[in-house]
Motif scaffolding. Sequence first.
Motif, short mmCIF file in Angstrom:
data_model
loop_
_atom_site.label_atom_id
_atom_site.label_comp_id
_atom_site.label_asym_id
_atom_site.label_seq_id
_atom_site.Cartn_x
_atom_site.Cartn_y
_atom_site.Cartn_z
N THR A 179 -27.80 28.96 -37.43
CA THR A 179 -26.45 29.23 -36.73
C THR A 179 -26.23 29.08 -35.38
O THR A 179 -25.36 28.91 -34.94
CB THR A 179 -26.57 30.82 -36.94
OG1 THR A 179 -27.30 31.59 -36.11
CG2 THR A 179 -26.55 31.37 -38.54
N LYS A 180 -27.58 28.77 -34.73
CA LYS A 180 -27.90 28.57 -33.27
C LYS A 180 -26.99 29.76 -32.51
O LYS A 180 -26.88 29.47 -31.14
CB LYS A 180 -27.17 27.16 -33.11
CG LYS A 180 -27.99 26.14 -33.55
CD LYS A 180 -27.53 24.60 -33.14
CE LYS A 180 -28.44 23.69 -33.76
NZ LYS A 180 -27.96 22.24 -33.24
N ALA A 181 -26.77 30.57 -32.94
CA ALA A 181 -26.01 31.80 -32.49
C ALA A 181 -27.02 32.89 -31.96
O ALA A 181 -26.58 33.73 -31.14
CB ALA A 181 -25.03 32.45 -33.40
N GLN B 241 -20.85 33.49 -23.04
CA GLN B 241 -20.09 32.19 -23.32
C GLN B 241 -19.76 32.06 -24.75
O GLN B 241 -20.53 32.63 -25.47
CB GLN B 241 -20.65 30.89 -22.85
CG GLN B 241 -20.93 30.52 -21.46
CD GLN B 241 -21.73 29.29 -21.02
OE1 GLN B 241 -21.23 28.60 -20.43
NE2 GLN B 241 -23.11 29.20 -21.56
N ASP B 242 -18.74 31.31 -25.22
CA ASP B 242 -18.61 30.97 -26.61
C ASP B 242 -19.79 30.35 -27.35
O ASP B 242 -20.34 29.58 -26.65
CB ASP B 242 -17.25 29.90 -26.64
CG ASP B 242 -16.84 29.94 -28.04
OD1 ASP B 242 -17.32 28.98 -28.72
OD2 ASP B 242 -16.12 30.79 -28.47
N ILE B 243 -20.01 30.41 -28.69
CA ILE B 243 -21.15 30.13 -29.23
C ILE B 243 -21.31 28.58 -29.28
O ILE B 243 -22.18 28.02 -29.11
CB ILE B 243 -21.30 30.54 -30.55
CG1 ILE B 243 -22.59 30.13 -31.33
CG2 ILE B 243 -20.09 30.28 -31.44
CD1 ILE B 243 -24.01 30.11 -30.52
N GLU B 244 -20.03 27.96 -29.34
CA GLU B 244 -19.92 26.32 -29.28
C GLU B 244 -20.25 25.95 -28.12
O GLU B 244 -20.95 24.69 -27.90
CB GLU B 244 -18.50 26.04 -29.71
CG GLU B 244 -17.93 26.49 -31.13
CD GLU B 244 -18.78 25.98 -32.13
OE1 GLU B 244 -19.48 24.68 -32.01
OE2 GLU B 244 -19.25 26.59 -32.97
N VAL B 245 -20.20 26.83 -26.85
CA VAL B 245 -20.56 26.12 -25.68
C VAL B 245 -22.33 26.40 -25.47
O VAL B 245 -22.92 25.57 -25.02
CB VAL B 245 -20.02 26.90 -24.45
CG1 VAL B 245 -20.63 26.35 -23.10
CG2 VAL B 245 -18.55 26.54 -24.48
N ARG B 246 -22.81 27.52 -25.95
CA ARG B 246 -24.04 27.74 -25.99
C ARG B 246 -24.90 26.84 -26.84
O ARG B 246 -26.07 26.17 -26.57
CB ARG B 246 -24.35 29.35 -26.45
CG ARG B 246 -23.85 30.33 -25.46
CD ARG B 246 -24.75 31.67 -25.58
NE ARG B 246 -24.99 32.09 -26.94
CZ ARG B 246 -24.04 32.82 -27.46
NH1 ARG B 246 -22.75 33.29 -27.08
NH2 ARG B 246 -24.17 33.35 -28.72
N LYS B 247 -24.31 26.35 -27.91
CA LYS B 247 -25.12 25.53 -28.98
C LYS B 247 -25.54 24.41 -28.35
O LYS B 247 -26.60 23.64 -28.75
CB LYS B 247 -24.10 25.41 -30.14
CG LYS B 247 -23.86 26.44 -31.16
CD LYS B 247 -23.12 25.88 -32.38
CE LYS B 247 -23.04 26.86 -33.57
NZ LYS B 247 -22.28 26.40 -34.54
N GLN B 248 -24.80 23.67 -27.35
CA GLN B 248 -25.37 22.38 -26.76
C GLN B 248 -26.59 22.69 -26.15
O GLN B 248 -27.42 21.61 -26.11
CB GLN B 248 -24.31 21.95 -25.81
CG GLN B 248 -24.14 22.87 -24.57
CD GLN B 248 -23.01 22.37 -23.63
OE1 GLN B 248 -23.20 20.99 -23.13
NE2 GLN B 248 -22.24 23.06 -23.45
#
Length: 302
Positions: A28-30, A125-132
């Motif tokens: 999930t990388k969350a 931050q939004d998870i999509e930003v953190r995922k990187q």
Amino acid sequence: MEDGLTEVKVTMEPSYDRQRELDTFDDTKAGVKGLADSGITKVPRIFVQMPDEIADVSIISDDLQCVFPVIDLDGIGKEPILHKEIVDKVQGACEKWGFFQVVNHGIHIGLLEEMIAGVHRFFDQDIEVRKQWYTRDVKKRVIYNSNFDLYSAPTANWRDTIYCVMTPNSPDPQELPFACRDILLEFSKEAMKLGSTLFKILSEALGLDPNHLNRIGCGEGLASMSHYYPACPQPKLTLGTSKHADNDFLTVLLQDHIGGLQVLHQTQWVEVPPIPGALVVNVGDLLQLISNDKFISVEHRV
């Protein structure tokens, strides 16, 4: 019962696939924050600690609380008698506790508060930003993940972490997450100065030339490791960080107002009280080694 036979019904518990649960969580990388944000009401099994790990979490030694060493560094390098008193206090703390707090250490409280705020900005931050930034590649200079030892530890801890290597080779600012970039760079400069001062004090506490530990390279490296502990639906079942000792020379810890850090002192767990503007200094395994066990690296947990 018929014809002398007894019928027994056995209900088998579904087999538990730990590897699958670990993979599902990691994919999930969350992180743990993702679990908390999803509104779960039950801690996943991979986070449930063994009973002996959490049996005494709430058993804290009240009689030792008031004597946890807090050292004022304001007199360092000034009046000789006061300077020696500070060195002696640090020596005593390193020999008896392996931990102490410092005040008047030279880093402005506003900078400390901004460092905590920067960590929150990253994780908010939004998870999509953190995922990187999510990776398990230990060669990366910036690592965001949940539990660096997720696949090797017996139980996962309820925390996420962002780890940034800051020295000896300073990163290009663009390599750092925007949410905490500026404060990481500024805080690291101040932390390096404090580290140099602490290693001078520690050198004197060992009866050595003040520059000895800095001269042999103890203060050359700096990594920022920021842990984030989301609210837990079943806090009695897990830990933020399991008991461990640090495998380095020295760790300087910045607690937020919630606290939670506990140190094992003389077989008793002692809560480290969060003091506004204070920093916690922790003797690591390497410093214990080069001090010939004069200074102690002790277990601690969150």
